[in-house]
Design an enzyme around this catalytic site. Structure first.
Site, PDB file in Angstrom:
ATOM      1  N   THR A 174      -2.109 136.529  36.667  1.00  0.00           N
ATOM      2  CA  THR A 174      -0.553 136.920  36.105  1.00  0.00           C
ATOM      3  C   THR A 174      -0.729 138.586  36.084  1.00  0.00           C
ATOM      4  O   THR A 174      -1.882 139.036  36.633  1.00  0.00           O
ATOM      5  CB  THR A 174      -0.558 136.511  34.818  1.00  0.00           C
ATOM      6  OG1 THR A 174      -1.632 136.478  33.878  1.00  0.00           O
ATOM      7  CG2 THR A 174      -0.316 134.846  34.822  1.00  0.00           C
ATOM      8  N   HIS A 224      -3.116 133.811  23.105  1.00  0.00           N
ATOM      9  CA  HIS A 224      -4.128 133.599  24.103  1.00  0.00           C
ATOM     10  C   HIS A 224      -5.405 133.938  23.567  1.00  0.00           C
ATOM     11  O   HIS A 224      -5.673 134.637  22.628  1.00  0.00           O
ATOM     12  CB  HIS A 224      -3.906 134.379  25.476  1.00  0.00           C
ATOM     13  CG  HIS A 224      -2.780 133.821  26.258  1.00  0.00           C
ATOM     14  ND1 HIS A 224      -1.522 133.705  26.267  1.00  0.00           N
ATOM     15  CD2 HIS A 224      -3.145 132.841  27.455  1.00  0.00           C
ATOM     16  CE1 HIS A 224      -0.977 132.999  27.134  1.00  0.00           C
ATOM     17  NE2 HIS A 224      -2.017 132.330  27.625  1.00  0.00           N
ATOM     18  N   LYS A 275      -8.167 138.198  27.419  1.00  0.00           N
ATOM     19  CA  LYS A 275      -7.064 138.398  28.354  1.00  0.00           C
ATOM     20  C   LYS A 275      -6.774 139.834  28.631  1.00  0.00           C
ATOM     21  O   LYS A 275      -6.247 140.533  27.744  1.00  0.00           O
ATOM     22  CB  LYS A 275      -5.777 137.441  27.820  1.00  0.00           C
ATOM     23  CG  LYS A 275      -4.488 137.330  28.763  1.00  0.00           C
ATOM     24  CD  LYS A 275      -3.620 136.292  28.277  1.00  0.00           C
ATOM     25  CE  LYS A 275      -2.472 136.388  29.256  1.00  0.00           C
ATOM     26  NZ  LYS A 275      -2.689 136.248  30.729  1.00  0.00           N
ATOM     27  N   THR A 306       3.386 133.330  31.542  1.00  0.00           N
ATOM     28  CA  THR A 306       4.099 132.374  31.207  1.00  0.00           C
ATOM     29  C   THR A 306       5.258 132.864  30.344  1.00  0.00           C
ATOM     30  O   THR A 306       6.580 132.444  30.397  1.00  0.00           O
ATOM     31  CB  THR A 306       3.244 131.229  30.309  1.00  0.00           C
ATOM     32  OG1 THR A 306       2.146 131.005  31.290  1.00  0.00           O
ATOM     33  CG2 THR A 306       4.223 129.963  30.002  1.00  0.00           C
TER      34      THR A 306
END
Ligand code: NAP
Length: 264
Positions: free
Chosen positions: A100, A154, A158, A165
C-alpha cells in the site's frame, strides 16, 4: 502455467504468498526479489524448506530480463512499490500489487501506463474478501448516512498511515456523498491530530499496536443511531485467496484495476 515472481519473500505477507504460489497447481514460482543478500536460491533462506529451489534477485530489472515472469506480486514497502509497478508495466510484466501507499497521482500514472501498454495490473489495498465487502457496503451505506468516520487498526510495524484500505474506503464513500465538513463548525483541536486525518471531510483515525494484524471499523452516525461495519483479519491467510484470484485474473486484463471489488 502462470509464471509468478514475488517481491519481499521474507516478509510476513511474502512468506505466505510464496507458500500459496508453490502449492498452486496452475502457478510456478519462477523467481523472488529481495533487497538483501540471502543466497542465490530461496532454499538457502532459513524461512523456507530445502525443496524451494527458486532463484533470488536483488534487482527487479535483471529479474525481468533473465526470468521473464508473467506476473510480479509486490509485497515489499511503500518506498519502492511505485518504481516496481512502473518497471513491470514498461517491460510487459503484469503487476499484482499488495503493497500500500500509492498517492492519487501515482495511481493515475500507473492507470495510464497500463492502458498504453494494453497490460493487466491489479492494485489491491486489501486482498481479504471480507474487507472488500466492507468497503462495498460502506459506499452503499454512505448514500443514507453521510456522516462517517473510519477507524483502522494495524500492527505497529506498518510503515504507512492511513492504511490503503482506509484510504480506498474513504475514496469510495466520497464518490457517493456530497463533500461536507463533519462535527461542529467551530470545532477546534486542543491537541493537534485529535480529530484524525481528513479525506474529503471524512475523518480517518489510525491505531498502531503490537498484537494487531489488520482491522477496520466504518462508523455511520444518524439521528439517534449508529451503524457500524467492521472487518478483522486475524492472520495473513485471510489475504491469500485474494492473491491467487488476482494472479489468475490479471492474465486476462488489459487495464489497471484498483480494488478487488471491481472484478469480484
Ligand atoms: P514486512 O513483513 O515488513 O515485509 C516486507 C518485506 O519486503 C521484508 O522482507 C523486507 O525486507 C522486504 N523488502 C523491503 N524493501 C524491498 C525491496 N526493495 N525489494 C525487495 N524486498 C524488499 O511487511 P508485510 O506485513 O509483509 O507487508 C508488506 C506490504 O503489504 C505492506 O505495504 C503492507 O501494508 C501490505 N499489506 C497488504 C495487504 C493487502 O491485502 N493488500 C495485507 C497486508 C499487508 P527487510 O525486512 O529485510 O527490509
Amino acid at each position: 502455467m502462470i509464471r509468478v515472481a514475488i517481491g519481499g519473500p521474507r516478509g510476513k505477507m511474502g512468506q505466505e504468498a510464496v507458500h500459496t504460489v508453490m502449492k498452486n497447481e496452475n502457478m510456478e514460482l519462477v523467481a523472488v526479489l529481495d533487497h538483501k543478500e540471502i543466497g542465490e536460491s530461496l532454499s538457502e533462506s532459513p524461512e523456507f524448506p530445502a525443496s524451494y529451489d527458486v532463484p533470488v534477485f536483488l534487482d527487479l530489472e535483471s529479474l525481468i530480463f533473465t526470468i521473464k515472469p508473467d506476473v510480479f506480486v509486490d509485497l515489499t514497502t511503500p518506498h519502492q512499490v511505485f518504481e516496481h509497478t512502473t518497471m513491470c508495466l514498461q517491460h510487459g510484466v503484469r503487476p499484482v500489487i499488495g503493497t500500500t501507499g500509492f498517492t492519487d497521482e501515482q495511481l493515475q500514472y500507473c492507470t495510464t501506463l497500463a492502458k498504453n501498454k494494453d497490460l493487466g495490473c491489479i492494485i489491491a489495498p486489501n486482498f481479504a474478501i471480507g474487507a472488500v465487502l466492507m468497503m462495498k457496503f460502506a459506499s452503499l451505506a454512505a448514500a443514507y448516512f453521510p456522516d462517517v468516520e473510519i477507524i483502522e487498526m494495524h500492527h505497529d510495524q506498518k510503515l504507512d498511515a492511513p492504511s490503503g484500505t482506509a484510504y480506498k474506503t474513504a475514496q469510495m464513500i466520497a464518490e457517493v456523498r456530497p463533500t461536507h465538513k463533519q462535527g461542529h463548525v467551530e470545532e477546534k483541536e486542543t491537541l493537534p491530530g485529535a480529530r484524525g486525518a481528513s479525506y474529503d471531510g471524512i475523518q480517518i483515525h489510525s491505531v498502531r499496536l503490537p498484537g494487531l494484524i489488520a482491522h477496520q471499523q466504518v462508523l455511520f452516525g444518524g439521528d439517534g443511531q449508529l451503524f457500524t461495519l467492521r472487518h478483522d483479519s486475524f492472520n495473513r491467510q485471510s489475504f491469500m485467496s485474494g492473491i491467487s484470484f488476482s494472479i489468475n485474473q490479471v492474465m486476462d486484463l488489459k487495464e489497471l484495476i484498483y480494488g478487488l471489488e471491481n472484478i469480484l
